[in-house]
Scaffold this active site. Structure first.
Site, PDB file in Angstrom:
ATOM      1  CG  ASN A 155      -0.322  -0.010   2.502  1.00 56.25           C
ATOM      2  OD1 ASN A 155       0.773  -0.531   2.647  1.00 56.25           O
ATOM      3  ND2 ASN A 155      -0.959   0.571   3.500  1.00 56.25           N
ATOM      4  CD  GLU A 252       2.299  -0.350  12.344  1.00 60.66           C
ATOM      5  OE1 GLU A 252       1.097  -0.157  12.345  1.00 60.66           O
ATOM      6  OE2 GLU A 252       3.065  -0.143  13.326  1.00 60.66           O
ATOM      7  CB  CYS A 286      -2.194   0.084   8.609  1.00 60.02           C
ATOM      8  SG  CYS A 286      -0.793   1.132   8.822  1.00 60.02           S
TER       9      CYS A 286
HETATM   10  C1  UN1 Z   1       0.273   7.114   6.789  1.00 57.96           C
HETATM   11  O1  UN1 Z   1      -0.693   7.136   7.557  1.00 57.96           O
HETATM   12  O2  UN1 Z   1       0.509   8.034   5.999  1.00 57.96           O
HETATM   13  O3  UN1 Z   1       0.670   0.455   6.234  1.00 57.96           O
HETATM   14  C2  UN1 Z   1       1.224   5.998   6.812  1.00 57.96           C
HETATM   15  C3  UN1 Z   1       0.290   1.582   6.559  1.00 57.96           C
HETATM   16  C4  UN1 Z   1       1.064   2.310   7.634  1.00 57.96           C
HETATM   17  C5  UN1 Z   1       1.594   3.609   7.176  1.00 57.96           C
HETATM   18  C6  UN1 Z   1       0.615   4.706   7.240  1.00 57.96           C
HETATM   19  N1  UN1 Z   1       2.149   1.485   8.117  1.00 57.96           N
HETATM   20  O4  UN1 Z   1      -0.672   2.078   6.024  1.00 57.96           O
END
Ligand code: UN1
Length: 490
Positions: A155, A252, A286
């Site tokens: 993503n 994460e 996320c």
């Molecule tokens: C964001 O909010 O700009 O996988 C980054 C994801 C997160 C990163 C979000 N680790 O969407």
């Protein structure tokens, strides 16, 4: 859009670009799945062994290179990325499906991340404590871990790899990296930027392949730590496998992030930001807003505006200037999200916007999902609890701020949240009550700066947080040095 020839997949192993002899892999344009973006053989177990060996060999020399010099390589790579932001942004939009503007922004963000870590050599490198004993000081110094396995999601195909690889490298580690197989082109761009900026051979290895290759990295005896971003299920499996081998893991994982809109919120600002949180990147962050809790006094007015804007959003090819939301990444995501919406309706949700599949034209051919708003009563529904990773917003009403915070906390996840209020007391209550790793007051739930910690509370993450000085906790270990001079004390 012109149909260009697919790029041939290449892996970076021990400083050499190689074709893979493993199973054929293909990334397609999710707006037009008949277009192949990149294709070629995946990396093999033999490539993995070579990469891990090369990483271990390179790591010693790299760690011995002054941090300032290591940083200069990252800064030089940032310049290469910045120079290519337009072209690589278009590639990103074509391969992942986010809009061109977001995609170019993401490429620039990767450059910014590399620059931030590139300057780490000029910052504080450890701590010094006083000693209870005369003639002694206690230093806490930082040392690299060794070879880091990096496994990244689709993503943010360049920003997330940058925010894992840059700290790994600046602290003197070497990297073996497997990106999501849906986005190999952007991975090749990032690896080429670092390679051409002067990274020694073997310090960064890029292996493209499926999840079996990821398992191979996690379980490889030569890999000293693993950092992962992706689904909760895979993250837990990786953490378990790493624990069984006694190596640290940073995972994460999921989010089910709430935006809380209170009666006194500025309604235009709140609608604008909830739209961005829910539908930018087609809801595939996320940190995306996938739940909305709105208090009764503003609910009708707020939902009316939100639904009107969601329905009016221009969905289409992400490389078109007019497009505000592109497709989801692939067929399997399209299926999971469509099923999730149908399940929400079956479980009693009122579908206020979107909800039905596109049946003809270009939108039916690509992996498009209409921006969807599903309002729930008091019933439980999967759309409230399960991460769909798409443009789907589940809504509940609350009688007051207290109830709104309780509903926002009603999740096993705790990655991010947003609260909209102009009342400082309510904002401070939100800071106190919301169990999240990232809280936005009067801005959307997504977004993260490179110099501050990023990561979730509750079941959203395992291991030390990412970004800023938090990254150092994972990518280094400390040596506590009790330091005295060798001469006899006078
Ligand atoms: C964001 O909010 O700009 O996988 C980054 C994801 C997160 C990163 C979000 N680790 O969407």
């Amino acid at each position: 859009m012109t149909i260009s020839t697919p790029t041939t997949l290449q892996h970076l192993v021990a400083g050499e670009w190689l074709s893979g002899s493993g199973a054929e892999l293909r990334s397609v344009n999710p707006a037009r799945p008949q277009i192949t973006v990149a294709a070629g053989g995946s990396a093999t177990t033999e490539d993995l062994n070579t990469a891990v060996g090369a990483a271990a060999a390179a790591q010693r020399g790299w760690a011995a290179t002054p941090m300032h010099q290591r940083g200069a390589v990252l800064v030089a790579a940032a310049e290469v990325i910045e120079r290519n932001a337009q072209a690589w942004g278009l590639d990103l939009a074509a391969e992942e499906g986010k809009t061109k503007a977001e995609a170019i922004g993401e490429v620039r963000r990767a450059a910014q991340i590399l620059r931030y870590y590139g300057n780490e050599g000029d910052r504080q490198a450890g701590d010094i404590y006083s000693s209870p004993r005369a003639g002694e000081q206690i230093l806490v110094t930082r040392k690299p871990i060794g070879v880091i396995g990096v496994i990244t999601p689709f993503n943010f195909p360049i920003a997330i790899p940058a925010w894992k690889i840059a700290p790994a490298l600046i602290y003197g580690n070497a990297v073996v990296w497997k990106p999501a197989s849906t986005v190999p082109l952007l991975a090749m761009h990032l690896a080429s930027a670092l390679n051409s900026a002067g990274l020694p051979a073997g310090a960064l290895n890029l292996l493209i392949g499926d999840s079996a290759l990821g398992d191979g990295i996690v379980n490889h005896a030569g890999v000293d730590a693993v950092t992962f971003t992706g689904s909760t299920g895979i993250g837990r499996r990786i953490a378990a496998a790493a624990a069984a081998r006694g190596v640290p893991a940073q995972c994460e994982m999921g989010g089910k992030n709430a935006a809380v809109v209170l009666d006194d919120a500025d309604i235009d600002l709140a609608v604008e930001q909830v739209m961005l949180g829910a539908f930018r990147s087609t809801g595939q962050k996320c940190t995306a807003t996938s739940r909305l809790v709105v208090t009764e006094g503003i609910a009708d007015r707020f939902l009316e505006r939100l639904v009107a804007q969601a329905t009016a959003l221009t969905v289409g090819d992400p490389t078109d200037d007019a497009t505000q939301m592109g497709p989801v990444v692939n067929e399997s995501a399209h299926k999971t999200i469509s099923t999730g919406i149908a399940t929400a309706a079956a479980q009693g949700a009122s579908i206020l916007a979107g909800g039905s599949p596109y049946r003809d034209g270009a939108l039916a051919d690509g992996y498009f999902i209409a921006p969807t708003v599903a309002e729930l009563g008091d019933q439980t529904a999967d759309v409230w609890t399960e991460e769909l990773f798409g443009p789907v917003l589940a809504v509940r009403r609350a009688a007051n701020a207290q109830e709104a915070f309780t509903l926002a906390n009603d999740s096993e996840f705790g990655l991010s949240a947003a609260v909209f209020t102009q009342d400082l007391t309510r904002a401070l209550e939100a800071v106190e009550h919301l169990d999240v790793g990232v809280l936005h007051v009067n801005s959307e739930s997504a977004g993260a700066d490179p110099h501050v910690p990023f990561g979730g509370a509750k079941k959203s993450g395992l291991g030390p947080k990412e970004q800023g000085s938090a990254a150092r906790e994972f990518f280094t270990h400390t040596t506590t040095v009790y330091l005295r001079g060798g001469a006899p004390r006078a």
